[in-house]
Motif scaffolding. Structure first.
Motif, PDB file in Angstrom:
ATOM      1  N   THR A 103       7.976  -1.924  -5.342  1.00 38.08           N
ATOM      2  CA  THR A 103       9.251  -2.642  -5.392  1.00 38.08           C
ATOM      3  C   THR A 103       9.177  -3.959  -4.630  1.00 38.08           C
ATOM      4  O   THR A 103      10.210  -4.534  -4.295  1.00 38.08           O
ATOM      5  CB  THR A 103      10.374  -1.768  -4.815  1.00 38.08           C
ATOM      6  N   ILE A 104       7.964  -4.425  -4.358  1.00 42.41           N
ATOM      7  CA  ILE A 104       7.748  -5.732  -3.754  1.00 42.41           C
ATOM      8  C   ILE A 104       6.844  -6.514  -4.719  1.00 42.41           C
ATOM      9  O   ILE A 104       5.957  -5.927  -5.344  1.00 42.41           O
ATOM     10  CB  ILE A 104       7.081  -5.620  -2.360  1.00 42.41           C
ATOM     11  N   PRO A 105       7.070  -7.812  -4.910  1.00 40.22           N
ATOM     12  CA  PRO A 105       6.221  -8.571  -5.834  1.00 40.22           C
ATOM     13  C   PRO A 105       4.759  -8.555  -5.380  1.00 40.22           C
ATOM     14  O   PRO A 105       4.460  -8.487  -4.184  1.00 40.22           O
ATOM     15  CB  PRO A 105       6.808  -9.989  -5.787  1.00 40.22           C
ATOM     16  N   SER A 106       3.853  -8.632  -6.333  1.00 39.19           N
ATOM     17  CA  SER A 106       2.431  -8.659  -5.998  1.00 39.19           C
ATOM     18  C   SER A 106       2.046 -10.029  -5.468  1.00 39.19           C
ATOM     19  O   SER A 106       2.722 -11.035  -5.714  1.00 39.19           O
ATOM     20  CB  SER A 106       1.584  -8.328  -7.234  1.00 39.19           C
ATOM     21  N   ASP A 107       0.939 -10.078  -4.744  1.00 39.63           N
ATOM     22  CA  ASP A 107       0.464 -11.352  -4.193  1.00 39.63           C
ATOM     23  C   ASP A 107       0.055 -12.332  -5.296  1.00 39.63           C
ATOM     24  O   ASP A 107       0.011 -13.544  -5.064  1.00 39.63           O
ATOM     25  CB  ASP A 107      -0.727 -11.114  -3.254  1.00 39.63           C
TER      26      ASP A 107
END
Length: 460
Positions: free
Chosen positions: A26-30
């Motif tokens: 639920t966090i954007p990828s790098d």
């Protein structure tokens, strides 16, 4: 394989489904963060930058991906370095790293690092009195409290960076209301008699919000000064809701009665991949690689004396990737309050080609294109020759067609050319007449006789 939904793991390698088939986040990828930083540098036309990363997978992978993207887009990386781990401000490695930044004379440095490595690095930056630079922050430290609380940090220049899209600011207030409702119910119960319990029960139920969750410690979260913790809690919140929506669909709860059949992880995984719902004005859904469709806020540190704050000056959205900046909200910490320039060489004037000085294409000298050549803007390093029927002056960016011009009889130049031609013709005519009158003399015969007339006609 066990189902995994991460709220903080942003490594791009976790998107590889052949290695992590049951991983979602639920966090954007790098990978998205790298694209956002590259677009940010290009939007300000910063073509001469330095890249620093922490000595772990987060920093190294992010640095490598960003370097490849910048080189492909024409941005020159003056220096790429790693911030050593477990070092304090007295570390010779950190001191050397800061000296390199001052020697290469860049105005923009991207720090793709975690919080623990960024803190001692900026302590050294403050000690060396480096001011007026632009620091592009990755999301891990852009809003970290233990960074902006460093003494003297407000003198380092302008800090602009990434921050994961925030949820609705009233989310924690909603959670607090459940705690207050519980306390209010207990208080009312303590002051009532046993005879009216049934009435009390009905009134207590009506005083509760229409929700089954309770959050006893939410008032502590709402008062927390660390914004980074608030963002992480929102990611956890989103992950829990994603699982809940997946179970709701898998158990058929939409009909009003949930099935009690056995649930297997692989079944739940497929349902979670298909969820699509709105949570506090944020859309929750996943792509084929398990990445959430979530972008970044572009934030900028804003100092008012010694008081720290930040402003959201833009956004980066995904699918499609797009960067939007509100330049009127950006406050640069420079002498003229304008966006700094970061380039190795000044642009060449019109009609001047670039003569590369070293391995960096951004470092060059300017040489004027000579006459008869032109500079094509698609190739600023070569002066191209004009065609056979074309011409160009020096420092030209295009060729011109040659024009044929004719002299008129009335022009002085025409008379200046015709006068000697007429005199020459008269002289030849006089010689021809003289030879004709004396054609039978020995002198004319010795000179060639009738061949003299042939030679005179040729001259004419």
């Amino acid at each position: 394989l066990p189902l995994q939904i991460s709220y903080e793991a942003s490594l791009e390698t976790l998107s590889l489904k052949r290695l992590y088939p049951s991983f979602l986040r639920t966090i954007p990828s790098d990978g998205q963060q790298v694209k956002a930083i590259a677009l940010l540098l290009q939007s300000f036309e910063w073509s001469w930058v330095a890249l620093l990363g922490s000595d772990n997978a987060y920093g190294r992978d992010g640095l490598d991906a960003l370097y490849e993207l910048l080189v492909a887009s024409g941005v020159c990386v003056a220096y790429r370095g790693i911030i050593p781990t477990n070092k304090d401000a007295s570390s010779p490695e950190l001191q050397r790293l800061v000296r390199i930044l001052t020697d290469i004379k860049v105005n923009v440095t991207v720090v793709f690092s975690n919080v623990n490595s960024a803190r001692p690095f900026f302590e050294v930056v403050v000690q060396n009195n480096i001011t007026g630079m632009v620091w592009v922050a990755s999301e891990d430290w852009s809003l970290a409290q233990n960074i902006w609380q460093l003494p003297g940090i407000q003198t380092i220049g302008s800090v602009i960076g990434m921050s994961v899209e925030q949820a609705e600011s009233t989310m924690l207030e909603h959670l607090e209301s459940w705690k207050y409702a519980e306390e209010r119910t207990v208080s009312e119960s303590a002051g009532s008699t046993g005879a009216g319990r049934e009435n009390r029960s009905s009134s207590s139920e009506s005083s509760w919000p229409n929700c089954t969750q309770q959050c006893p410690g939410c008032h502590l979260l709402a008062a927390a000064p660390n914004i980074y913790d608030t963002q992480a809690s929102n990611n956890v919140y989103s992950a829990v809701y994603a699982v809940a929506h997946g179970l709701h669909d898998l158990l058929g709860c939409a009909s009003g009665v949930c099935s009690k059949d056995r649930v297997y992880p692989w079944q739940l995984l497929q349902k979670i991949k298909q969820v699509n719902f709105s949570l506090h004005n944020s859309q929750i859904c996943f792509d084929a690689n398990g990445n959430i469709y979530k972008g970044y806020n572009i934030i900028m540190w804003n100092w008012r004396g010694l008081s720290w704050a930040f402003d959201v000056v833009g956004t980066f959205t995904v699918n499609p990737n797009r960067l939007l900046l509100n330049r009127s909200k950006i406050l640069w910490h420079t002498k003229d309050h304008q966006a700094p320039i970061s380039m190795c060489s000044q642009p060449c004037a019109a009609g001047e080609k670039r003569l590369q000085q070293n391995r960096h294409r951004c470092c060059f000298s300017c040489v004027a294109c000579p006459a008869g050549t032109f500079l094509n803007r698609t190739d600023p390093y070569t002066c191209q020759a004009c065609g056979a029927d074309e011409w160009s002056p020096a420092r030209s960016e295009l060729c011109f067609n040659r024009t044929l011009e004719f002299l008129s009889w009335a022009e002085p130049l025409s008379w200046a050319l015709l006068a000697p031609i007429a005199l020459l013709l008269l002289l030849l005519a006089a010689l021809s007449l003289l030879f004709a009158l004396h054609a039978s003399t020995p002198l004319v015969r010795a000179a060639g006789g009738r061949l003299c007339f042939l030679m005179l006609s040729c001259w004419a």
